[in-house]
Scaffold this active site. Structure first.
Site, mmCIF file in Angstrom:
data_model
loop_
_atom_site.group_PDB
_atom_site.id
_atom_site.type_symbol
_atom_site.label_atom_id
_atom_site.label_comp_id
_atom_site.label_asym_id
_atom_site.label_seq_id
_atom_site.Cartn_x
_atom_site.Cartn_y
_atom_site.Cartn_z
ATOM 1 N N GLY A 46 0.773 -1.240 0.000
ATOM 2 C CA GLY A 46 0.000 0.000 0.000
ATOM 3 C C GLY A 46 0.799 1.281 0.000
ATOM 4 N N GLU A 101 4.037 4.126 5.884
ATOM 5 C CA GLU A 101 2.818 3.308 5.818
ATOM 6 C C GLU A 101 1.748 4.004 4.981
ATOM 7 O OE1 GLU A 101 1.291 0.705 6.017
ATOM 8 O OE2 GLU A 101 1.637 -0.469 7.817
ATOM 9 N N ASP A 102 0.832 3.219 4.455
ATOM 10 C CA ASP A 102 -0.289 3.795 3.718
ATOM 11 C C ASP A 102 -1.344 4.321 4.685
ATOM 12 O OD1 ASP A 102 -0.958 1.230 4.596
ATOM 13 O OD2 ASP A 102 -1.861 0.599 2.705
ATOM 14 N N ASP A 105 -4.789 1.840 10.910
ATOM 15 C CA ASP A 105 -6.185 1.544 11.195
ATOM 16 C C ASP A 105 -6.273 1.130 12.672
ATOM 17 O OD1 ASP A 105 -8.870 1.102 10.369
ATOM 18 O OD2 ASP A 105 -8.467 -1.009 10.048
ATOM 19 N N GLY A 107 -3.904 -0.346 14.271
ATOM 20 C CA GLY A 107 -2.570 -0.152 14.829
ATOM 21 C C GLY A 107 -1.853 -1.455 15.144
ATOM 22 N N LYS A 133 -6.631 6.643 10.581
ATOM 23 C CA LYS A 133 -8.041 6.468 10.928
ATOM 24 C C LYS A 133 -8.134 6.267 12.441
ATOM 25 C CE LYS A 133 -10.307 3.757 7.417
ATOM 26 N NZ LYS A 133 -10.754 2.402 7.059
ATOM 27 N N PHE A 155 -14.092 3.022 4.365
ATOM 28 C CA PHE A 155 -13.066 2.309 3.615
ATOM 29 C C PHE A 155 -12.567 3.149 2.438
ATOM 30 C CE2 PHE A 155 -10.990 -1.029 1.232
ATOM 31 C CZ PHE A 155 -10.393 -1.737 2.261
ATOM 32 N N ASP A 162 -5.870 -0.586 -1.518
ATOM 33 C CA ASP A 162 -6.664 -1.511 -2.324
ATOM 34 C C ASP A 162 -7.950 -1.944 -1.639
ATOM 35 O OD1 ASP A 162 -5.212 -3.156 -0.339
ATOM 36 O OD2 ASP A 162 -6.155 -4.826 -1.404
ATOM 37 N N ARG A 168 -5.515 0.175 -6.518
ATOM 38 C CA ARG A 168 -4.257 0.795 -6.071
ATOM 39 C C ARG A 168 -3.791 1.850 -7.076
ATOM 40 N NH1 ARG A 168 -2.249 -2.374 -1.855
ATOM 41 N NH2 ARG A 168 -2.558 -4.623 -2.037
HETATM 42 P P1 IMP Z 1 -3.963 -2.215 11.104
HETATM 43 O O1 IMP Z 1 -3.545 -0.821 11.485
HETATM 44 O O2 IMP Z 1 -3.065 -3.291 11.657
HETATM 45 O O3 IMP Z 1 -5.407 -2.463 11.411
HETATM 46 O O4 IMP Z 1 -3.849 -2.438 9.551
HETATM 47 C C1 IMP Z 1 -3.569 -1.441 8.683
HETATM 48 C C2 IMP Z 1 -3.580 -2.036 7.298
HETATM 49 O O5 IMP Z 1 -4.921 -2.437 6.925
HETATM 50 C C3 IMP Z 1 -3.163 -0.998 6.291
HETATM 51 O O6 IMP Z 1 -1.771 -1.024 6.077
HETATM 52 C C4 IMP Z 1 -3.961 -1.383 5.067
HETATM 53 O O7 IMP Z 1 -3.251 -2.353 4.324
HETATM 54 C C5 IMP Z 1 -5.218 -2.004 5.618
HETATM 55 N N1 IMP Z 1 -6.340 -1.018 5.666
HETATM 56 C C6 IMP Z 1 -6.924 -0.502 6.760
HETATM 57 N N2 IMP Z 1 -7.913 0.358 6.454
HETATM 58 C C7 IMP Z 1 -7.962 0.402 5.100
HETATM 59 C C8 IMP Z 1 -8.778 1.140 4.148
HETATM 60 O O8 IMP Z 1 -9.682 1.941 4.475
HETATM 61 N N3 IMP Z 1 -8.520 0.905 2.839
HETATM 62 C C9 IMP Z 1 -7.551 0.039 2.416
HETATM 63 N N4 IMP Z 1 -6.753 -0.647 3.264
HETATM 64 C C10 IMP Z 1 -6.966 -0.479 4.589
HETATM 65 MG MG MG Z 2 -0.531 -1.912 4.744
#
Ligand code: IMP
Ligand code: MG
Length: 180
Positions: A46, A101-102, A105, A107, A133, A155, A162, A168
């Protein structure tokens, strides 16, 4: 300018808005690390679009590395282990590492990545994310140094992000409305 998609995408951040914000972040990073070298570490896939645009704007000697990790389902979240699908190509000890990072979410991914990176003794460890987020955060105490945009709990796709590996390639970031 909407590229062809079968779902409806509502544009949230335009190419221009993204580019302007990346310039600002790059200027901040350039100022903070004056006289130093930095290593950008992109978390695949991402972060790729963000990382390449950011790298072009940072005016410092710079190296680029990538890491690919698998995300866990709810069952395995307590294991405390990051499953590294592809590790860095070089040793980061003594380096100014900037994780790119992209989106952050919950974390969970990042919490484990930060532990792993700290154990490898970088000189400094900085966290830079295009999107945050915060409403979805379950892991407390993650300090984000650079955030592009704070987004609502919806989302998002495009500019590297993606939905089932699609979208993407969109040059903008938008909310995807799934076809019923
Ligand atoms: P987390 O912070 O461990 O929950 O995961 C973060 C990852 O979930 C990101 O690096 C993205 O790959 C994916 N992700 C979370 N929210 C979104 C979204 O709204 N769109 C696309 N990918 C997302
Ligand atoms: Mg990611």
């Amino acid at each position: 300018m909407l590229k062809h998609t079968s779902d409806t995408i509502e544009v949230y951040l335009t190419e221009e808005q993204i580019a302007t914000r990346i310039h600002e972040i790059a200027a901040d990073i350039t100022a903070r690390f004056q006289g130093e070298e930095v290593t950008l570490v992109g978390i695949l896939k991402g972060s790729v679009f963000f990382l390449t645009d950011l790298a072009k704007r940072i005016d410092l000697p710079l190296e680029i590395e990538f890491m690919s990790v698998s995300s866990y389902g709810a069952m395995t979240k307590s294991s405390g282990v990051v499953n590294i699908k592809m590790d860095l190509g070089s040793d980061i000890s003594g380096k100014n590492v900037i994780i790119v990072e992209d989106i952050i979410d919950t974390g969970n991914t990042l919490q484990r990545l930060l532990e792993l990176f700290r154990s490898r003794n970088p000189k400094t460890l900085t966290l830079c994310t295009l999107l945050d987020k915060p409403d979805r955060r379950t892991v407390k105490g993650i300090q984000v140094d650079y955030t592009g945009f704070v987004v609502p709990d919806k989302f998002v796709v495009g500019y590297g992000l993606d939905y089932n590996q699609k979208y993407r390639d969109l040059p903008y970031i938008g909310f995807v409305q799934m076809e019923e």
